[in-house]
Design a protein around this motif. Sequence first.
Motif, PDB file in Angstrom:
ATOM      1  N   LYS A  12     104.566  41.561   8.655  1.00 44.03           N
ATOM      2  CA  LYS A  12     104.491  41.562   9.975  1.00 44.03           C
ATOM      3  C   LYS A  12     105.625  41.243  10.944  1.00 44.03           C
ATOM      4  CE  LYS A  12      99.377  40.437   9.844  1.00 44.03           C
ATOM      5  NZ  LYS A  12      98.188  39.581  10.255  1.00 44.03           N
ATOM      6  N   LEU A  13     105.672  41.835  12.026  1.00 41.47           N
ATOM      7  CA  LEU A  13     106.621  41.704  13.034  1.00 41.47           C
ATOM      8  C   LEU A  13     106.711  40.061  13.594  1.00 41.47           C
ATOM      9  CD1 LEU A  13     106.864  44.781  15.114  1.00 41.47           C
ATOM     10  CD2 LEU A  13     108.508  44.117  13.604  1.00 41.47           C
ATOM     11  N   PHE A  14     105.442  39.662  13.682  1.00 39.12           N
ATOM     12  CA  PHE A  14     105.200  38.279  14.089  1.00 39.12           C
ATOM     13  C   PHE A  14     104.421  37.502  12.980  1.00 39.12           C
ATOM     14  CE2 PHE A  14     105.886  40.814  17.901  1.00 39.12           C
ATOM     15  CZ  PHE A  14     106.892  40.229  18.396  1.00 39.12           C
ATOM     16  N   PRO A  15     104.971  37.119  12.084  1.00 40.63           N
ATOM     17  CA  PRO A  15     103.988  36.405  10.964  1.00 40.63           C
ATOM     18  C   PRO A  15     103.065  35.131  11.386  1.00 40.63           C
ATOM     19  CG  PRO A  15     106.275  36.653  10.182  1.00 40.63           C
ATOM     20  CD  PRO A  15     106.464  36.848  11.877  1.00 40.63           C
ATOM     21  N   GLU A  16     102.046  34.872  10.646  1.00 38.82           N
ATOM     22  CA  GLU A  16     101.235  33.800  10.765  1.00 38.82           C
ATOM     23  C   GLU A  16     101.956  32.493  10.789  1.00 38.82           C
ATOM     24  OE1 GLU A  16      98.129  34.059  11.449  1.00 38.82           O
ATOM     25  OE2 GLU A  16      97.732  36.293  10.909  1.00 38.82           O
ATOM     26  N   ARG A  17     101.789  31.400  11.080  1.00 37.24           N
ATOM     27  CA  ARG A  17     102.107  29.933  10.956  1.00 37.24           C
ATOM     28  C   ARG A  17     102.196  29.769   9.571  1.00 37.24           C
ATOM     29  NH1 ARG A  17     100.131  24.933  13.433  1.00 37.24           N
ATOM     30  NH2 ARG A  17     102.075  24.065  12.643  1.00 37.24           N
TER      31      ARG A  17
END
Length: 254
Positions: free
Chosen positions: A55-60
């Motif tokens: 993903k472009l904005f990974p999970e924490r």
Amino acid sequence: MQKEILKTLNQIEAQHNVKILYACESGSRAWGFPSPDSDYDVRYLYIRPVEAYLKLFPERDVIEGPIDEIKDFVGWDLQKALKLLMKGNAPLIEWVRSPIVYKDNPWLRENLIKLFNEQSDFNTLYRGYFGLAKNNFKAYLTGESVKPKKYLHVLRSVLACEWIKQKKTIPPVLFKEVYEGLLVPGTPFYSEFQELLKIKAEEKERTTGDHFVAVDKFINEFFSESKGPLLSSKEPVNVDEYDKFFLECLRREN
């Protein structure tokens, strides 16, 4: 308690869409000196589906909670764990060698330690324990009254450093194995040290008291000794091998 912990781990997996690879006890219960009111510090490593890492904005990369008066759950993404392992993260190395395991994964445990031993600068582990000792000392042992619990936290890290320096191996997680392998009975320090262990086993976590003179002297002498090579040497880490290991884990678990 084992059933309650496993139930919560299953709930965490469902809630966060992760697979928990390994879970254990950390803190004083794992070290072998819990207080009567010690809580359960459950620590675990997890992995996400492959697409989550694209993903472009990974999970924490950390999952915190649930936390109550008895149990405290914290999990690290395996990717985060591997980055910290490269730096000799002492808590992580203790997790995978904990004597109290709630969800085991022998392959993962054995290969994480093998990876660290073969691909990383071993002195990073010394620096990790040294940093823990120094930070806990400054935070908890410089006031007029102190907690026996905090004394033992500092001494654990100090003696772990001595173990690494003398024996060139990863220190045992059980504190008794560490101090019995290093300390000489009959000294003023050893007498005060045994009293600290007794207080920790019999009193509540928040118990405070006066300083232990011989223990303070022991800790101060440790910090005043020259440790140049141990604290400054930095061997290159083979990052490629860590990448390969992470990809292998993704293949195995997805």
